[in-house]
Design an enzyme around this catalytic site. Structure first.
Site, PDB file in Angstrom:
ATOM      1  N   GLY A  47       2.455  -1.329   2.834  1.00 60.46           N
ATOM      2  CA  GLY A  47       1.969  -2.621   3.315  1.00 60.46           C
ATOM      3  C   GLY A  47       2.082  -3.718   2.273  1.00 60.46           C
ATOM      4  N   ALA A  48       3.208  -3.739   1.559  1.00 56.67           N
ATOM      5  CA  ALA A  48       3.319  -4.620   0.385  1.00 56.67           C
ATOM      6  C   ALA A  48       4.157  -5.855   0.618  1.00 56.67           C
ATOM      7  CB  ALA A  48       3.873  -3.823  -0.794  1.00 56.67           C
ATOM      8  N   SER A  49       4.437  -6.210   1.861  1.00 57.56           N
ATOM      9  CA  SER A  49       5.254  -7.397   2.093  1.00 57.56           C
ATOM     10  C   SER A  49       4.472  -8.689   1.892  1.00 57.56           C
ATOM     11  CB  SER A  49       5.836  -7.371   3.514  1.00 57.56           C
ATOM     12  OG  SER A  49       4.807  -7.463   4.487  1.00 57.56           O
ATOM     13  N   ASN A  99       6.620   2.979   9.444  1.00 62.81           N
ATOM     14  CA  ASN A  99       5.267   2.909   9.993  1.00 62.81           C
ATOM     15  C   ASN A  99       4.384   3.892   9.234  1.00 62.81           C
ATOM     16  OD1 ASN A  99       2.917   2.844  11.466  1.00 62.81           O
ATOM     17  ND2 ASN A  99       3.827   3.545  13.389  1.00 62.81           N
ATOM     18  N   ASN A 126      -2.069   0.813   0.758  1.00 63.75           N
ATOM     19  CA  ASN A 126      -2.605  -0.523   0.978  1.00 63.75           C
ATOM     20  C   ASN A 126      -2.490  -0.989   2.430  1.00 63.75           C
ATOM     21  OD1 ASN A 126      -3.266  -3.439   0.033  1.00 63.75           O
ATOM     22  ND2 ASN A 126      -1.253  -3.637   0.988  1.00 63.75           N
ATOM     23  N   SER A 178     -12.827  -1.042   1.143  1.00 63.68           N
ATOM     24  CA  SER A 178     -13.378  -2.380   1.375  1.00 63.68           C
ATOM     25  C   SER A 178     -14.879  -2.354   1.172  1.00 63.68           C
ATOM     26  CB  SER A 178     -13.066  -2.846   2.801  1.00 63.68           C
ATOM     27  OG  SER A 178     -13.791  -4.015   3.135  1.00 63.68           O
ATOM     28  N   TYR A 191     -13.103  -0.935  11.625  1.00 63.09           N
ATOM     29  CA  TYR A 191     -12.628  -1.213  10.265  1.00 63.09           C
ATOM     30  C   TYR A 191     -13.525  -0.542   9.226  1.00 63.09           C
ATOM     31  CZ  TYR A 191     -10.775  -4.005   6.375  1.00 63.09           C
ATOM     32  OH  TYR A 191     -10.191  -4.419   5.207  1.00 63.09           O
ATOM     33  N   LYS A 195     -12.446   2.386   6.502  1.00 59.11           N
ATOM     34  CA  LYS A 195     -12.538   2.162   5.066  1.00 59.11           C
ATOM     35  C   LYS A 195     -13.543   3.108   4.411  1.00 59.11           C
ATOM     36  CE  LYS A 195      -9.449  -1.078   4.804  1.00 59.11           C
ATOM     37  NZ  LYS A 195      -8.187  -0.863   4.061  1.00 59.11           N
TER      38      LYS A 195
END
Length: 282
Positions: A47-49, A99, A126, A178, A191, A195
């Protein structure tokens, strides 16, 4: 105290004199060493874009990470500027469109990273999404989507990376939890559950893999300025800030600095921990 400081200053002067180096030259060398702390390391960041993942990738490159692998769902063209920036800092890069919630795809991504660069030293989990609403209004798909992307993806990548790290008898696993995973939050039951699950998973992994010199830690950010938070109405963001004792939101680089610490040898005896980056929210 003053005597100790004078002794230290005298020792530095003696060392620099014997090496025929000016003190500032020595400091410059120390700074250079600091910025090569990830040399010869391979890192994979999911998820590093954008957001926190992107900030971690850029900071890793700044500190000499030799190989940086990025995974995300977006097309190659969308991450091309990031890859170019990483390469301009001296890192070799690999982008894998994948994915993270898919078990087989995660295993294939890790295999591709190791096949390309020979090893995997740092895994940063991430990838994450939100589908916020009150529990009584939440549909099953909203629950499943968040659990799959946020929690199952961590399992997928840890399951894929662990055998390689075990064989090389070293590795650092970093997962993004989180403050909501610690304290909960109304309207974010899915969520928060995902987490909180990450924390349990990471603590368990640290015990399972510790004998092979593999560390596993979680980072628990508070309110961080990312695309997700910037999309919120201004009044909502202002209310968020009021909950933070430091009276501001954090930025992605402040989270990335903790990921740098955990990925480097500076944290060689740190494992099974949850490090909060939340401006003293608790």
């Amino acid at each position: 105290m003053a005597t100790n400081i004078l002794c230290m200053a005298r020792q530095i002067f003696e060392i620099t004199s014997s090496l025929k180096l000016a003190p500032l030259t020595l400091l410059a060398q120390l700074d250079y060493t600091q910025h090569t702390m990830l040399t010869n390391k391979t890192a994979l960041i999911t998820g590093a874009s954008r957001g926190i993942g992107k900030a971690i990738a850029l900071l890793y490159a700044d500190y000499g990470c030799s190989h940086i692998v990025i995974t995300d769902l977006v097309e190659q063209e969308q991450v091309a500027p990031l890859l170019k920036e990483l390469e301009s800092k001296g890192s070799q890069t690999l982008y894998i469109q994948s994915n993270a919630a898919n078990f087989d795809a995660a295993h294939e991504a890790v295999k591709q990273a190791v096949d390309t660069f020979g090893k995997l030293d740092i895994l940063v989990c991430n990838a994450g999404i939100t589908r916020d609403t009150l529990l009584m209004r939440m549909g099953e798909q909203q629950w499943d989507d968040v659990i799959d992307i946020n929690l199952k993806s961590v399992f997928n990548y840890c399951h894929a990376a662990a055998p390689y790290m075990m064989r090389q008898r070293s590795g650092s696993i970093i997962a993004m939890s989180s403050v909501v995973g610690i304290a909960g939050n109304a309207g974010q039951a899915n969520y928060a559950a995902s987490k909180a699950g990450i924390i349990g998973l990471i603590k368990s992994l640290s015990k399972e893999l510790g004998a092979r010199n593999i560390r596993a830690n979680a980072i628990a950010p508070g309110f961080i300025l990312t695309d997700m938070t910037l999309a919120l109405p201004e009044e909502v963001r202002q209310e968020m800030v009021k909950m933070v004792p430091m009276r501001r939101c954090g930025d992605a680089e402040e989270v990335a600095k903790v990921a740098l610490f955990l990925g480097s040898d500076l944290s060689s005896y740190v494992s099974g921990q949850v490090i909060s980056v939340n401006g003293a929210m608790g």
